[in-house]
Structure formats: structure tokens, C-alpha cells
Motif scaffolding. Structure first.
Motif, mmCIF file in Angstrom:
data_model
loop_
_atom_site.group_PDB
_atom_site.id
_atom_site.type_symbol
_atom_site.label_atom_id
_atom_site.label_comp_id
_atom_site.label_asym_id
_atom_site.label_seq_id
_atom_site.Cartn_x
_atom_site.Cartn_y
_atom_site.Cartn_z
ATOM 1 N N ARG A 66 3.640 1.707 7.187
ATOM 2 C CA ARG A 66 3.670 -0.222 7.102
ATOM 3 C C ARG A 66 4.831 -1.308 6.050
ATOM 4 O O ARG A 66 5.282 -1.686 6.781
ATOM 5 C CB ARG A 66 2.531 -0.858 6.308
ATOM 6 C CG ARG A 66 2.161 -2.398 5.911
ATOM 7 C CD ARG A 66 1.299 -3.465 5.065
ATOM 8 N NE ARG A 66 1.518 -2.837 3.979
ATOM 9 C CZ ARG A 66 1.771 -3.086 3.007
ATOM 10 N NH1 ARG A 66 2.270 -4.422 3.426
ATOM 11 N NH2 ARG A 66 2.279 -3.024 1.851
ATOM 12 N N GLU A 69 8.014 -0.150 8.917
ATOM 13 C CA GLU A 69 7.707 -2.138 9.802
ATOM 14 C C GLU A 69 8.033 -3.434 9.243
ATOM 15 O O GLU A 69 8.906 -4.150 9.941
ATOM 16 C CB GLU A 69 5.749 -2.698 10.340
ATOM 17 C CG GLU A 69 5.498 -0.650 11.447
ATOM 18 C CD GLU A 69 3.577 -1.364 11.537
ATOM 19 O OE1 GLU A 69 3.473 -2.091 10.758
ATOM 20 O OE2 GLU A 69 3.403 -0.910 11.843
ATOM 21 N N ASP A 70 7.898 -3.137 7.937
ATOM 22 C CA ASP A 70 7.795 -4.782 7.265
ATOM 23 C C ASP A 70 9.593 -4.088 6.835
ATOM 24 O O ASP A 70 9.927 -5.137 7.723
ATOM 25 C CB ASP A 70 7.720 -4.652 5.792
ATOM 26 C CG ASP A 70 6.162 -4.590 5.764
ATOM 27 O OD1 ASP A 70 6.120 -5.014 6.273
ATOM 28 O OD2 ASP A 70 6.000 -4.264 5.022
ATOM 29 N N LYS A 73 11.253 -5.574 10.657
ATOM 30 C CA LYS A 73 11.219 -6.990 10.492
ATOM 31 C C LYS A 73 12.122 -7.477 9.770
ATOM 32 O O LYS A 73 12.838 -8.121 9.769
ATOM 33 C CB LYS A 73 9.859 -7.499 10.010
ATOM 34 C CG LYS A 73 8.477 -7.380 10.929
ATOM 35 C CD LYS A 73 7.542 -7.630 10.512
ATOM 36 C CE LYS A 73 6.316 -6.855 11.772
ATOM 37 N NZ LYS A 73 4.936 -7.461 10.869
ATOM 38 N N LEU A 74 12.353 -7.240 8.247
ATOM 39 C CA LEU A 74 13.289 -7.671 7.587
ATOM 40 C C LEU A 74 14.760 -7.320 8.440
ATOM 41 O O LEU A 74 15.421 -8.415 8.048
ATOM 42 C CB LEU A 74 13.383 -7.028 5.841
ATOM 43 C CG LEU A 74 12.375 -7.479 5.207
ATOM 44 C CD1 LEU A 74 12.565 -6.891 4.164
ATOM 45 C CD2 LEU A 74 12.199 -8.733 5.336
#
Length: 235
Positions: A66, A69-70, A73-74
Motif C-alpha cells: 500500500r 502505491e501511495d 500516487k504522490l
């Protein structure tokens, strides 16, 4: 004889002996494999035990996934914001360039406006006064600039319609004080030729002597040896 044999067996020159195991080589390989497998099992058990002690389990793997994935995205959000900033910077640069062009155009328009006002005042002076005949000086202007220079301007008109062309000369003189004493100076280069039909504007620059103070400027229109018009202006 026995003593020599015994000495050979007890000294360096004694014959070498090899001790071989009576266990066949397949059994030796199997034993080694068993020992390595046992060691591997102990290592795996120690690794799993270390994970349990450290708190690393499947939930932590999911958390790590996770977090990755963050991070992705960032990074995408950072790239989007950077793109917006680049676009904003380009827009600001274009706006500044437009403002500079506008300021330059305003300066040009202001200069043209001043020139138009001067021309308006100039042409207003062309309107002849009632009863005026012949050549007349309608405007004599003089201004002392920095650097010991004087700028002058003379407007000469000939009222009426269908007037003949005037041919003459314009004489200028400057008077005042120089080092506290009376001082007079004619136009450098002498009188200027003047030729016009209805109006003519003549202007120029004069370099003044150091410490000279100009108090009066006189303009005179001469036709041949006859003075047609004279005007003075005080500074």
C-alpha cells in the motif's frame, strides 16, 4: 637388520600410510545431504522466528504494498503540480512581457501626445492677430538645459492668403552675465537663411560658455538690410 627396519619406521623416511573409511561413498553423500538439510531447516526456523519476534508478517507486506502505491500516487501528483507550476510560470512570463510592451507603447503614446500638444500650441500661434501685416514672429521659446546648453525655437508667419514667398534671414542673440559681467553672444555660425510662404518653424541648440547666465534671448527677421520683425524673451 631388525634395528634398521625399526629405525626406518620411526624416522621421516618411513613409508606413508593412508587411512580410508570403510563407509561407501554413497552413504557418505547421503550423510552430508542429511546434515545440510538439517542445517537448512534450522536456518529457516530461525528466520521465521526472527520475523515473529520483529513483527514482520503478511499484514506488513500488505502495508508495504500500500505504501508503494501511495508513493506512486504522490509522484504522479507531484508531476501534475510541477506541470501546473511550469504552465503558470510561462503564463507569468508572457504577462510580464505583455505589460512591458504595454508600458513601452504608453511611453510612445505619451511622447506623441506631448508632441501633439506642442504642435497644437504651435499652430494656434499661426492665427494672425487683427491688423497684423507682413512677416511676424509669433513664438520665441528658449530653455536652458543641463550641461551648459540652450534650446531655442522660433515660429515665423506671414499672414494672409496668396502672399509672396519670403526670403530673408533669422538673427538670434543671447545676453546675460558671464563671471558676473555683462555678456552678449550672437548665434554661432551667424544668421540662418529663412525662406517660407506662410509659416516656418526654426529650432536649434547652442552651447553656452561655462559660468554664463542667459537672461534674455532676442530674435530678428531681416530682409536684405531691413528688419521686418523683432521679439525678445526673458529667461
Amino acid at each position: 637388520m631388525r634395528f634398521k627396519l625399526l629405525r626406518r619406521r620411526l624416522t621421516i623416511s618411513a613409508p606413508r600410510m593412508k587411512v580410508r573409511s570403510a563407509m561407501p561413498w554413497p552413504l557418505r553423500w547421503a550423510s552430508a545431504a542429511i546434515v545440510l538439510g538439517f542445517c537448512g531447516a534450522i536456518s529457516l526456523w530461525a528466520f521465521e522466528l526472527g520475523k515473529e519476534i520483529a513483527g514482520v508478517d503478511n499484514g506488513d507486506r500488505e502495508e508495504l504494498s500500500r505504501l508503494r502505491e501511495d508513493v506512486v500516487k504522490l509522484r504522479q501528483e507531484r508531476d501534475r503540480i510541477q506541470s501546473i507550476l511550469n504552465t503558470s510560470g510561462s503564463a507569468i512570463t508572457l504577462e510580464r512581457a505583455a505589460q512591458e510592451r504595454m508600458a513601452s507603447q504608453l511611453r510612445v503614446l505619451d511622447a506623441e501626445n506631448r508632441a501633439l500638444r506642442e504642435d497644437l500650441g504651435f499652430f494656434e500661434k499661426l492665427m494672425p492677430a487683427s491688423g497684423t501685416e507682413g512677416v511676424a514672429i509669433r513664438g520665441l521659446q528658449a530653455e536652458v538645459l543641463s550641461g551648459a546648453q540652450l534650446r531655442w525655437q522660433v515660429l515665423v508667419i506671414q499672414p494672409g492668403k496668396n502672399t509672396p514667398e519670403f526670403r530673408g534671414q533669422l538673427e538670434l542673440s543671447f545676453s546675460g552675465t558671464l563671471d558676473g559681467k555683462p555678456w552678449t553672444m550672437p548665434l554661432p555660425g551667424g544668421a540662418q537663411a529663412l525662406q517660407f510662404k506662410q509659416y516656418r518653424r526654426v529650432e536649434g541648440m547652442v552651447n553656452l560658455p561655462p559660468e554664463a547666465v542667459v537672461k534674455n534671448v532676442s530674435a530678428r527677421i531681416v530682409e536684405g538690410t531691413v528688419s521686418r520683425a523683432v521679439q525678445n524673451v526673458s529667461l
